[in-house]
Motif scaffolding. Structure first.
Motif, PDB file in Angstrom:
ATOM      1  N   GLN A  47       0.387  -1.189   0.207  1.00  0.00           N
ATOM      2  CA  GLN A  47      -0.131  -0.002   0.022  1.00  0.00           C
ATOM      3  C   GLN A  47       1.192   1.403  -0.070  1.00  0.00           C
ATOM      4  OE1 GLN A  47      -3.516   0.793   2.408  1.00  0.00           O
ATOM      5  NE2 GLN A  47      -2.890  -1.319   2.821  1.00  0.00           N
ATOM      6  N   LEU A  61       0.922   3.985  -2.832  1.00  0.00           N
ATOM      7  CA  LEU A  61       0.989   5.929  -2.515  1.00  0.00           C
ATOM      8  C   LEU A  61       1.857   6.293  -2.919  1.00  0.00           C
ATOM      9  CD1 LEU A  61      -0.835   7.982  -0.640  1.00  0.00           C
ATOM     10  CD2 LEU A  61      -0.126   7.105   0.860  1.00  0.00           C
ATOM     11  N   ALA A  91       1.156   7.523  -6.711  1.00  0.00           N
ATOM     12  CA  ALA A  91      -0.219   7.770  -6.676  1.00  0.00           C
ATOM     13  C   ALA A  91       0.386   9.186  -6.230  1.00  0.00           C
ATOM     14  CB  ALA A  91      -0.921   7.137  -5.854  1.00  0.00           C
ATOM     15  N   ALA A  92       0.594   9.391  -4.922  1.00  0.00           N
ATOM     16  CA  ALA A  92       0.592  10.815  -4.992  1.00  0.00           C
ATOM     17  C   ALA A  92       2.353  11.796  -5.577  1.00  0.00           C
ATOM     18  CB  ALA A  92       1.429  10.842  -3.131  1.00  0.00           C
ATOM     19  N   VAL A 151      -3.306   6.230   4.478  1.00  0.00           N
ATOM     20  CA  VAL A 151      -3.691   7.053   2.876  1.00  0.00           C
ATOM     21  C   VAL A 151      -2.687   8.141   3.813  1.00  0.00           C
ATOM     22  CG1 VAL A 151      -6.253   6.583   3.564  1.00  0.00           C
ATOM     23  CG2 VAL A 151      -4.710   7.914   5.676  1.00  0.00           C
ATOM     24  N   ASP A 189      -2.452  11.094   0.013  1.00  0.00           N
ATOM     25  CA  ASP A 189      -3.497   9.866  -1.092  1.00  0.00           C
ATOM     26  C   ASP A 189      -4.310  11.258  -1.273  1.00  0.00           C
ATOM     27  OD1 ASP A 189      -6.391   8.927  -2.473  1.00  0.00           O
ATOM     28  OD2 ASP A 189      -6.141   7.355  -0.669  1.00  0.00           O
ATOM     29  N   ARG A 218      -7.080  11.494  -3.444  1.00  0.00           N
ATOM     30  CA  ARG A 218      -8.298  11.282  -3.228  1.00  0.00           C
ATOM     31  C   ARG A 218      -8.145  12.572  -2.102  1.00  0.00           C
ATOM     32  NH1 ARG A 218      -9.458   5.998  -4.059  1.00  0.00           N
ATOM     33  NH2 ARG A 218      -7.433   5.533  -2.527  1.00  0.00           N
ATOM     34  N   ARG A 251      -6.503  14.631   0.305  1.00  0.00           N
ATOM     35  CA  ARG A 251      -6.111  16.027   0.557  1.00  0.00           C
ATOM     36  C   ARG A 251      -6.407  17.061   0.514  1.00  0.00           C
ATOM     37  NH1 ARG A 251      -1.691  15.860  -4.281  1.00  0.00           N
ATOM     38  NH2 ARG A 251      -0.432  13.843  -4.008  1.00  0.00           N
TER      39      ARG A 251
END
Length: 144
Positions: free
Chosen positions: A17, A21, A24-25, A59, A79, A81, A83
């Protein structure tokens, strides 16, 4: 009803995870192997990876360590989504507490010069540009 976020040290089963992350970030870079960086940070008590866990979902993260004089933080990620919900501030607070608990009184981090949004985030948290230049030389196996 809000979901509680728990800041804690990374566990082995979090690694997948965390790597996802970081991608993604946008905090990972092609020349850095995230799994290797995680293993390196967890090799001794001078560094760790902290995570913000919301009901089993990672997250936010911060890799934090100290060199006996200063603390450093890397891989601060939230994450995308989620922020603007205080997760970044929360994980930075956890990193600061981790260092304070070890007697460290200065915390430093690196921000890419063109990343204005992140610069403003850290300025809002009280961090200041020290007007120093960071030099780097890649040595050893990492140079390959």
């Amino acid at each position: 009803m809000s979901i509680e976020t728990v800041n804690r040290a990374l566990r082995d089963d979090d690694i997948g995870q965390v790597v996802a992350l970081w991608h993604a970030a946008g905090v990972s870079r092609p020349w850095n192997d995230p799994a290797r960086d995680i293993a390196f940070a967890r090799r001794d008590p001078h560094s760790t990876v902290l995570v913000a866990d919301r009901d089993g979902l990672i997250v936010a993260t911060a890799m934090v360590g100290e060199d006996g004089h200063r603390g450093w933080v890397y891989y601060v990620a939230v994450d995308p989504r989620l922020r603007n919900l205080g997760l970044g501030r929360g994980i930075m607070d956890a990193a600061e507490r981790w260092l304070i608990d070890r007697g460290v009184w200065k915390m430093q981090l690196l921000v890419r010069e063109e990343n204005d949004a992140v610069r403003h985030f850290y300025e809002h948290l009280g961090y200041r540009d020290t007007r120093t230049i960071c030099f780097q030389k890649v040595i050893g196996d990492a140079a390959e």
